[in-house]
Write an enzyme that holds these catalytic residues in place. Structure first.
Site, short mmCIF file in Angstrom:
data_model
loop_
_atom_site.label_atom_id
_atom_site.label_comp_id
_atom_site.label_asym_id
_atom_site.label_seq_id
_atom_site.Cartn_x
_atom_site.Cartn_y
_atom_site.Cartn_z
N THR A 165 -6.29 -0.66 -1.96
CA THR A 165 -7.41 0.24 -1.74
C THR A 165 -7.12 1.66 -2.21
O THR A 165 -6.02 2.16 -1.98
CB THR A 165 -7.67 0.32 -0.21
OG1 THR A 165 -8.00 -0.97 0.24
CG2 THR A 165 -8.79 1.28 0.13
N GLY A 215 -3.82 -0.84 3.51
CA GLY A 215 -2.90 -1.81 4.08
C GLY A 215 -3.69 -3.05 4.46
O GLY A 215 -4.80 -3.27 3.94
N1 ASP Z 1 -7.33 -2.32 3.24
C1 ASP Z 1 -7.75 -3.24 2.23
C2 ASP Z 1 -8.42 -4.42 2.83
O1 ASP Z 1 -7.79 -5.08 3.65
C3 ASP Z 1 -6.68 -3.71 1.36
C4 ASP Z 1 -5.71 -2.68 0.95
O2 ASP Z 1 -5.68 -1.56 1.40
O3 ASP Z 1 -4.93 -3.03 0.12
O4 ASP Z 1 -9.52 -4.69 2.49
#
Ligand code: ASP
Length: 304
Positions: A165, A215
């Site tokens: 993200t 995350g």
């Molecule tokens: N937070 C994001 C999600 O779980 C993924 C990420 O941050 O990599 O959709």
């Protein structure tokens, strides 16, 4: 003074080519800051959504069915407005769709087909978001699964290198805004929605702070981590102290990895993570702050 701070996702590369894109994104945001915080965060995230290097827009990870489904959100602390799209397909700039929702309706979250319909009605064209690299990684992962093996690829990025993200926080001396954009987790179930459209989970902004997280989305949703950061800042904590407390709590409650970036109403920044890498760029008055580094708590937290 004004601040634009952005991150490229947990465990995303900090190599020069990645950092240059983040710096260009910050500059694009800075150029639009006179128009407002929302145009600025949109401009920042659009650059990253166009790049195949980040898990958002074009080049996002694929779900179990081999489709890209994107989440994006904007939260403005000054007006108390929030808008998000979830599990939207075939749109390259989901954060721009979230902006239209924010500015033209009073609704807060549109998902799936409804979000797509809204996007088309507002002139967003059908655009491919599947990169060759992600498709190749997805095919290999599906082959591994078919053989009953765990895919060798990182489940959250689908690739040998990482990319999660992306998020941005802005303080323009008058107010605070936070925005995020993501493809979520590789091989997620179709329709899965992460923490990016979850207010208080992966994104939050008030008159006191703007916070973005990256995350494992589920762990941020279940702990309302972004809201926790704001509460700590409201209680008098420096943003750095607030994000470190939040990460500690996330690790304790969920055993999860994460990256958090926050700014407060004095333009003070906080950023911490407990993983391999977390590229962050902080721009103050149009100049990149070379002295700023997010704090890596990985060793400190794994010792517990
Ligand atoms: N937070 C994001 C999600 O779980 C993924 C990420 O941050 O990599 O959709």
């Amino acid at each position: 003074m004004n601040i634009i701070a952005l991150h490229g996702g947990l465990d995303t590369s900090r190599s020069r080519s990645f950092m240059e894109i983040l710096e260009r994104a910050a500059l694009d945001g800075f150029m639009l800051l006179a128009e407002g915080r929302v145009p600025a965060v949109e401009a920042v995230l659009n650059v990253l959504e166009d790049s195949p290097n980040f898990n958002c827009g074009f080049g996002a990870v694929l779900n179990m069915d081999g489709e890209v489904e994107l989440d994006a959100s904007i939260c403005d602390g000054e007006t108390g407005r929030f808008a998000a799209v979830a599990a939207i397909r075939d749109v390259r700039h989901p954060v721009s769709v979230a902006r239209r929702l924010l500015e033209e309706t009073s609704q807060v979250v549109l998902a799936g087909d409804g979000a797509l319909q809204f996007a088309r009605q507002h002139g967003f064209p059908e655009e491919n978001c599947i990169s060759e690299e992600q498709l190749d990684a997805w095919r290999k992962a599906r082959e591994s699964l078919a053989r009953g093996e765990k895919p060798a690829q990182n489940l959250y990025t689908g690739l040998a290198y990482h990319g999660d993200t992306v998020g941005c926080v802005v303080w323009d001396g008058k107010g605070l805004t936070a925005a995020s954009s993501t493809g979520g987790c590789s091989l997620k179930l179709p329709g899965r929605v992460g923490d990016t459209p979850s207010l208080g989970g992966g994104v939050y902004a008030t008159r006191l702070s703007a916070v973005v997280c990256t995350g494992i989305g589920e762990s941020f949703v279940e702990t309302l981590t972004a809201k926790f950061v704001d509460e700590k800042i409201a209680g008098g904590a420096h943003p750095q102290q607030a994000v470190e407390l939040a990460l500690r709590r996330l690790a304790e409650l969920k055993g999860a990895e994460g990256g958090i970036l926050a700014v407060d109403a004095q333009g003070r920044i906080g950023s911490a993570f407990n993983a391999g890498q977390f590229p962050v760029v902080v721009m103050e008055e149009g100049r990149v702050r070379r002295d700023f580094e997010p704090v890596n708590l990985r060793r400190a937290l794994s010792a517990h």
